[in-house]
Design a protein around this motif. Structure first.
Motif, PDB file in Angstrom:
ATOM      1  N   HIS A   3       8.558 -80.159  41.077  1.00  0.00           N
ATOM      2  CA  HIS A   3       9.556 -80.325  40.025  1.00  0.00           C
ATOM      3  C   HIS A   3       8.896 -80.820  38.742  1.00  0.00           C
ATOM      4  CE1 HIS A   3      12.819 -79.407  42.683  1.00  0.00           C
ATOM      5  NE2 HIS A   3      12.411 -80.324  43.542  1.00  0.00           N
ATOM      6  N   GLY A   4       7.910 -81.685  38.887  1.00  0.00           N
ATOM      7  CA  GLY A   4       7.178 -82.164  37.722  1.00  0.00           C
ATOM      8  C   GLY A   4       6.481 -81.042  36.987  1.00  0.00           C
ATOM      9  N   LEU A   5       5.941 -80.089  37.732  1.00  0.00           N
ATOM     10  CA  LEU A   5       5.308 -78.941  37.094  1.00  0.00           C
ATOM     11  C   LEU A   5       6.325 -78.123  36.325  1.00  0.00           C
ATOM     12  CD1 LEU A   5       2.803 -77.646  39.809  1.00  0.00           C
ATOM     13  CD2 LEU A   5       2.282 -78.843  37.691  1.00  0.00           C
ATOM     14  N   LEU A   6       7.516 -77.985  36.870  1.00  0.00           N
ATOM     15  CA  LEU A   6       8.543 -77.209  36.192  1.00  0.00           C
ATOM     16  C   LEU A   6       8.912 -77.825  34.845  1.00  0.00           C
ATOM     17  CD1 LEU A   6      10.968 -76.223  39.087  1.00  0.00           C
ATOM     18  CD2 LEU A   6       9.470 -74.723  37.788  1.00  0.00           C
ATOM     19  N   ILE A   7       9.148 -79.128  34.814  1.00  0.00           N
ATOM     20  CA  ILE A   7       9.591 -79.725  33.557  1.00  0.00           C
ATOM     21  C   ILE A   7       8.446 -79.961  32.579  1.00  0.00           C
ATOM     22  CG2 ILE A   7      11.708 -80.712  34.480  1.00  0.00           C
ATOM     23  CD1 ILE A   7      10.379 -83.356  34.717  1.00  0.00           C
ATOM     24  N   ARG A   8       7.235 -79.707  32.997  1.00  0.00           N
ATOM     25  CA  ARG A   8       6.095 -79.776  32.075  1.00  0.00           C
ATOM     26  C   ARG A   8       5.731 -78.390  31.523  1.00  0.00           C
ATOM     27  NH1 ARG A   8       4.599 -83.955  35.849  1.00  0.00           N
ATOM     28  NH2 ARG A   8       4.072 -85.857  34.733  1.00  0.00           N
ATOM     29  N   ASN A   9       6.418 -77.371  31.969  1.00  0.00           N
ATOM     30  CA  ASN A   9       6.105 -76.005  31.571  1.00  0.00           C
ATOM     31  C   ASN A   9       6.520 -75.772  30.116  1.00  0.00           C
ATOM     32  OD1 ASN A   9       5.911 -73.213  31.269  1.00  0.00           O
ATOM     33  ND2 ASN A   9       6.479 -72.839  33.385  1.00  0.00           N
ATOM     34  N   PRO A  10       5.573 -75.424  29.227  1.00  0.00           N
ATOM     35  CA  PRO A  10       5.891 -75.256  27.802  1.00  0.00           C
ATOM     36  C   PRO A  10       6.745 -74.029  27.490  1.00  0.00           C
ATOM     37  CG  PRO A  10       3.628 -74.608  28.205  1.00  0.00           C
ATOM     38  CD  PRO A  10       4.146 -75.195  29.491  1.00  0.00           C
TER      39      PRO A  10
ATOM     40  N   ILE B 209      14.498 -72.845  24.925  1.00  0.00           N
ATOM     41  CA  ILE B 209      15.794 -73.223  25.490  1.00  0.00           C
ATOM     42  C   ILE B 209      15.971 -74.743  25.521  1.00  0.00           C
ATOM     43  CG2 ILE B 209      16.050 -71.103  26.826  1.00  0.00           C
ATOM     44  CD1 ILE B 209      15.165 -72.674  29.310  1.00  0.00           C
ATOM     45  N   VAL B 210      14.923 -75.474  25.099  1.00  0.00           N
ATOM     46  CA  VAL B 210      14.975 -76.934  25.003  1.00  0.00           C
ATOM     47  C   VAL B 210      14.484 -77.314  23.611  1.00  0.00           C
ATOM     48  CG1 VAL B 210      14.017 -79.099  25.906  1.00  0.00           C
ATOM     49  CG2 VAL B 210      14.560 -77.235  27.477  1.00  0.00           C
TER      50      VAL B 210
END
Length: 82
Positions: free
Chosen positions: A8-15, A35-36
């Motif tokens: 999950h950490g990798l997902l939210i660090r994805n640019p 999208i963010v």
């Protein structure tokens, strides 16, 4: 393999979420809309930086938590593997 905090950490660090792509360790502007919002992304990355547990199981130098290294999942692995 089941998803973990690490995944999950990798997902939210994805640019990709802020309109960038990463190739061979370098980030480039993407051809897609983010999208963010950048400010939300930056705040999230700073939070993660301050609250990440290193691979050796110790907290980062800026983090103090009395539960680090004391919580484990049903397989005996640390509950938070950074």
């Amino acid at each position: 393999m089941q998803p973990s905090y690490f995944h999950h950490g990798l997902l939210i660090r994805n640019p990709i979420y802020v309109g960038e792509i990463r190739h061979k360790g370098t980030r480039y502007p993407g051809q897609h809309q983010p999208i963010v919002e950048r400010s939300v992304w930056d705040q999230t990355q700073e939070f993660l930086r301050l609250h990440t547990v290193r691979a050796d199981g110790n907290p980062s130098s800026s983090m103090s938590s009395p539960l680090i290294g004391k919580l484990f999942n049903d397989q005996g692995e640390p509950a938070c593997d950074g």
